[in-house]
Design a protein around this motif. Structure first.
Motif, short mmCIF file in Angstrom:
data_model
loop_
_atom_site.label_atom_id
_atom_site.label_comp_id
_atom_site.label_asym_id
_atom_site.label_seq_id
_atom_site.Cartn_x
_atom_site.Cartn_y
_atom_site.Cartn_z
N GLY A 14 39.92 45.49 39.07
CA GLY A 14 39.64 44.54 38.07
C GLY A 14 39.64 43.15 38.26
O GLY A 14 38.94 42.52 38.05
N ARG A 15 40.85 42.75 39.05
CA ARG A 15 40.96 41.30 39.45
C ARG A 15 39.80 41.01 40.53
O ARG A 15 39.26 40.04 40.48
CB ARG A 15 42.32 41.38 40.26
CG ARG A 15 42.43 39.86 40.93
CD ARG A 15 43.79 39.86 41.48
NE ARG A 15 44.98 39.54 40.49
CZ ARG A 15 46.17 39.17 40.76
NH1 ARG A 15 46.65 39.24 42.02
NH2 ARG A 15 46.91 39.10 39.63
N VAL A 16 39.53 41.92 41.47
CA VAL A 16 38.36 41.48 42.36
C VAL A 16 37.03 41.38 41.70
O VAL A 16 36.42 40.72 42.08
CB VAL A 16 38.59 42.63 43.56
CG1 VAL A 16 37.55 41.90 44.77
CG2 VAL A 16 39.92 42.50 44.23
N ILE A 17 36.84 42.19 40.86
CA ILE A 17 35.48 42.26 40.03
C ILE A 17 35.38 40.96 39.29
O ILE A 17 34.38 40.55 39.40
CB ILE A 17 35.44 43.45 39.20
CG1 ILE A 17 35.37 44.71 39.81
CG2 ILE A 17 34.29 43.27 38.04
CD1 ILE A 17 35.53 45.97 38.83
N CYS A 18 36.49 40.54 38.76
CA CYS A 18 36.44 39.04 37.97
C CYS A 18 36.11 38.14 38.93
O CYS A 18 35.25 37.36 38.66
CB CYS A 18 37.82 38.85 37.27
SG CYS A 18 38.43 39.84 36.06
#
Length: 243
Positions: A14-18
């Motif tokens: 999720g962090r990398v997608i953000c």
């Protein structure tokens, strides 16, 4: 202000997608978290370091009241915001053999993945239809496509989202809104931290775990205008372990 929302955006994939949505596509990203505010704040800092913008937003995706209250408040404070991308990434596992699985372990996993998909997507669906543009991307799992022993609850939850993806895609395609699912296999993240990577990679044709960046790149493509003719798809990203 064009926005994207990533549920479970504080850590891991999720962090990398953000970061990718903010930096590569220029979205103002809402980083959803439930408990770990510090991790969400760190994710926001990585966006800001790259000259991108975002904000953190707290709610439990499985709790309809919390979702509605948080998103309604946000919408009222940002009347100029246009939500274009929704990434339903939040998920939990409560693994165990089905014969010993408690009702709570069954329900909690379905509440986050399947009910969470409904709660978040349903809040924005009228707005997406009205603006005649949107990208809905659901992070599912190889477990939801082929089933995994010891994960009957998780497999059921993710398979439910796969079915919802295919059906919703058909309902709203005419309005230029795509709905797709991304099904990762073994990806290096918080969720796979305790796994025996050396042993497990023997059963993966690519002979390695995937990286969160690889999943985020796929999500970023599906969220872009380049992917306008792709909808209702489940795209496996698993190193060949299941096709």
């Amino acid at each position: 202000m064009k926005c994207a929302l990533v549920t479970g955006g504080a850590r891991g994939i999720g962090r990398v997608i953000c970061k990718k949505l903010a930096v590569e596509l220029g979205y103002h990203v809402l980083i959803n978290y439930q408990r770990n505010e510090q991790a969400a704040t760190e994710t926001l800092a990585t966006l800001n370091d790259e000259g991108a913008t975002g904000e953190i937003i707290k709610f439990d995706v499985g709790n309809a009241t919390e979702v509605n209250d948080a998103l309604q408040t946000w919408s009222e404070h940002h009347p100029e915001a246009v939500m274009e991308v929704i990434v339903n990434n939040a998920g939990v596992t409560r693994d165990g053999l089905f014969m010993w699985m408690s009702r709570e372990d069954w329900s909690s996993v379905l509440d986050v993945s399947l009910q969470g998909f409904y709660n978040v997507t349903h809040f924005f669906i009228q707005k997406l239809l009205h603006q005649r543009y949107g990208r809905i991307i659901n992070i599912v799992s190889v477990s939801g496509v082929k089933g995994t022993a010891g994960q009957v609850n998780y497999s059921a939850a993710k398979a439910g989202v796969v079915g919802a993806t295919k059906a919703l895609a058909q309902e709203i395609a005419k309005r230029n809104i795509t709905v797709n699912a991304v099904a990762p296999g073994f990806i290096r993240s918080d969720m796979t931290e305790g796994m025996d990577e050396k042993e497990l990679k023997k059963i993966i044709p690519a002979n390695r775990f995937g990286e969160a960046e690889e999943v985020a790149d796929l999500v970023c493509f599906l969220a872009s205008k380049k992917a306008g003719y792709i909808t209702g798809e489940v795209i496996n990203i698993n190193g060949g372990i299941y096709a």
